[in-house]
Design a protein around this motif. Structure first.
Motif, short mmCIF file in Angstrom:
data_model
loop_
_atom_site.label_atom_id
_atom_site.label_comp_id
_atom_site.label_asym_id
_atom_site.label_seq_id
_atom_site.Cartn_x
_atom_site.Cartn_y
_atom_site.Cartn_z
N VAL A 10 0.85 -1.18 0.00
CA VAL A 10 0.00 0.00 0.00
C VAL A 10 0.89 1.23 0.00
CG1 VAL A 10 -1.77 1.29 1.24
CG2 VAL A 10 -1.82 -1.21 1.22
N LYS A 11 0.68 2.09 -0.98
CA LYS A 11 1.45 3.31 -1.10
C LYS A 11 0.56 4.49 -0.75
CE LYS A 11 3.55 6.23 -4.58
NZ LYS A 11 3.35 6.62 -5.94
N LYS A 12 1.03 5.36 0.12
CA LYS A 12 0.27 6.56 0.45
C LYS A 12 0.35 7.49 -0.76
CE LYS A 12 -0.42 10.16 3.76
NZ LYS A 12 -0.29 10.58 5.11
N VAL A 13 -0.80 7.99 -1.18
CA VAL A 13 -0.86 8.86 -2.35
C VAL A 13 -0.85 10.30 -1.86
CG1 VAL A 13 -2.24 9.53 -4.35
CG2 VAL A 13 -2.17 7.14 -3.63
N SER A 14 0.08 11.09 -2.39
CA SER A 14 0.16 12.49 -1.99
C SER A 14 -0.86 13.31 -2.77
CB SER A 14 1.56 13.04 -2.26
OG SER A 14 1.77 13.15 -3.65
N GLU A 15 -1.15 14.50 -2.27
CA GLU A 15 -2.11 15.38 -2.92
C GLU A 15 -1.67 15.70 -4.34
OE1 GLU A 15 -3.86 19.81 -2.15
OE2 GLU A 15 -3.58 18.53 -0.41
N GLU A 16 -0.36 15.80 -4.57
CA GLU A 16 0.15 16.12 -5.90
C GLU A 16 -0.15 15.01 -6.90
OE1 GLU A 16 2.20 16.45 -3.10
OE2 GLU A 16 1.75 18.59 -3.01
N GLU A 17 -0.27 13.78 -6.42
CA GLU A 17 -0.50 12.64 -7.32
C GLU A 17 -1.97 12.47 -7.69
OE1 GLU A 17 2.48 9.19 -6.44
OE2 GLU A 17 1.77 10.03 -4.53
N VAL A 18 -2.86 13.09 -6.93
CA VAL A 18 -4.29 12.96 -7.19
C VAL A 18 -4.68 14.00 -8.23
CG1 VAL A 18 -6.60 13.10 -6.22
CG2 VAL A 18 -4.75 12.11 -4.88
N THR A 19 -5.25 13.55 -9.33
CA THR A 19 -5.69 14.48 -10.36
C THR A 19 -7.16 14.22 -10.68
OG1 THR A 19 -5.00 12.98 -12.13
CG2 THR A 19 -3.40 14.64 -11.41
N TYR A 20 -7.84 15.27 -11.04
CA TYR A 20 -9.24 15.19 -11.43
C TYR A 20 -9.38 15.85 -12.78
CZ TYR A 20 -9.97 14.29 -6.47
OH TYR A 20 -9.92 13.76 -5.21
N GLU A 21 -10.29 15.31 -13.58
CA GLU A 21 -10.56 15.92 -14.87
C GLU A 21 -11.26 17.25 -14.63
OE1 GLU A 21 -13.07 15.06 -18.96
OE2 GLU A 21 -12.73 13.43 -17.55
N ILE A 22 -10.81 18.29 -15.32
CA ILE A 22 -11.42 19.61 -15.22
C ILE A 22 -12.30 19.80 -16.45
CG2 ILE A 22 -11.01 22.10 -15.11
CD1 ILE A 22 -10.08 20.66 -12.63
N LEU A 23 -13.57 20.06 -16.22
CA LEU A 23 -14.51 20.32 -17.31
C LEU A 23 -14.41 21.77 -17.75
CD1 LEU A 23 -17.71 18.64 -15.84
CD2 LEU A 23 -16.33 17.79 -17.73
N PRO A 24 -14.62 22.05 -19.04
CA PRO A 24 -14.73 23.44 -19.46
C PRO A 24 -15.95 24.07 -18.79
CG PRO A 24 -14.55 21.97 -21.36
CD PRO A 24 -14.75 21.11 -20.15
N GLU A 25 -15.91 25.38 -18.54
CA GLU A 25 -17.06 26.04 -17.93
C GLU A 25 -18.27 25.89 -18.84
OE1 GLU A 25 -15.91 30.06 -16.95
OE2 GLU A 25 -14.95 29.38 -15.10
N GLY A 26 -19.44 25.71 -18.23
CA GLY A 26 -20.67 25.55 -18.99
C GLY A 26 -21.75 24.89 -18.15
N ASN A 27 -22.88 24.61 -18.77
CA ASN A 27 -24.00 23.96 -18.08
C ASN A 27 -23.93 22.46 -18.31
OD1 ASN A 27 -25.04 26.37 -17.12
ND2 ASN A 27 -26.25 26.72 -18.96
N TYR A 28 -24.08 21.70 -17.22
CA TYR A 28 -23.99 20.24 -17.27
C TYR A 28 -25.11 19.63 -16.45
CZ TYR A 28 -19.22 20.91 -18.97
OH TYR A 28 -18.11 21.27 -19.70
N ALA A 29 -25.59 18.47 -16.89
CA ALA A 29 -26.51 17.69 -16.08
C ALA A 29 -25.68 16.99 -15.01
CB ALA A 29 -27.24 16.66 -16.95
N VAL A 30 -26.07 17.15 -13.75
CA VAL A 30 -25.35 16.50 -12.65
C VAL A 30 -26.34 15.73 -11.79
CG1 VAL A 30 -23.47 18.20 -12.59
CG2 VAL A 30 -25.47 18.51 -11.10
N THR A 31 -25.85 14.68 -11.17
CA THR A 31 -26.64 13.85 -10.26
C THR A 31 -25.91 13.78 -8.93
OG1 THR A 31 -27.40 12.51 -12.11
CG2 THR A 31 -27.64 11.55 -9.92
N VAL A 32 -26.66 13.85 -7.83
CA VAL A 32 -26.05 13.73 -6.51
C VAL A 32 -25.57 12.29 -6.35
CG1 VAL A 32 -26.37 13.93 -4.02
CG2 VAL A 32 -27.52 15.54 -5.55
N ASP A 33 -24.27 12.10 -6.28
CA ASP A 33 -23.66 10.77 -6.18
C ASP A 33 -23.51 10.36 -4.72
OD1 ASP A 33 -22.31 8.63 -7.85
OD2 ASP A 33 -20.75 9.08 -6.39
N SER A 34 -23.06 11.29 -3.88
CA SER A 34 -22.92 11.00 -2.45
C SER A 34 -22.93 12.31 -1.66
CB SER A 34 -21.64 10.21 -2.15
OG SER A 34 -20.50 11.01 -2.40
N ILE A 35 -23.27 12.19 -0.39
CA ILE A 35 -23.24 13.32 0.53
C ILE A 35 -22.68 12.82 1.85
CG2 ILE A 35 -24.56 15.09 1.77
CD1 ILE A 35 -26.74 14.79 -0.37
#
Length: 135
Positions: A10-35
């Motif tokens: 098990v390797k601890k993942v640093s914040e620098e290694e975590v990446t998320y896809e960035i969407l272009p600004e605009g209107n999108y359909a979204v669904t509540v996945d978790s809270i």
């Protein structure tokens, strides 16, 4: 089936290694996945940490704080997710799961704990536009 692993694997993942896809600004359909219900360490205020999912499986994160000052935002969001807010209400996070709406997604720049400049998607303030039927 049980998940098996050796502690050394098990390797601890640093914040620098975590990446998320960035969407272009605009209107999108979204669904509540978790809270996740949380409490602010600084103010002690209750808030819900939302994870929304787009149709393209991109995740958007947003927090909804519960204070007297944020009541209008809470009511607007709940209304846009198809919940009745015309009278007194008391909803649980599970009441919102799977509900959808059109949301204006913005790109926000921020500096992480290590001083790195980063970008993330956020919901635009007051930018949700309409309710989508629940799944």
């Amino acid at each position: 089936m049980k998940a098996m692993f050796e502690p050394g694997e098990v390797k601890k993942v640093s914040e620098e290694e975590v990446t998320y896809e960035i969407l272009p600004e605009g209107n999108y359909a979204v669904t509540v996945d978790s809270i996740e219900e949380k409490r602010s360490e600084k103010s002690g205020n209750l808030y819900w940490a939302f994870k929304y999912r787009t149709d393209d499986e991109v995740f958007i994160f947003d927090n909804l704080v519960f204070t007297e000052k944020t009541l209008n935002r809470v009511k607007k969001l709940f209304h846009l997710l198809g919940l009745d807010v015309t009278a007194e209400f008391n909803y649980e996070p599970s009441d919102l799961l799977g509900r959808g709406m059109m949301a204006s997604i913005l790109i926000e720049e921020y500096t992480d704990r290590n001083g790195n400049n980063k970008k993330k998607n956020t919901l635009g303030g007051g930018a949700v536009t309409r309710t989508i039927e629940s799944a």
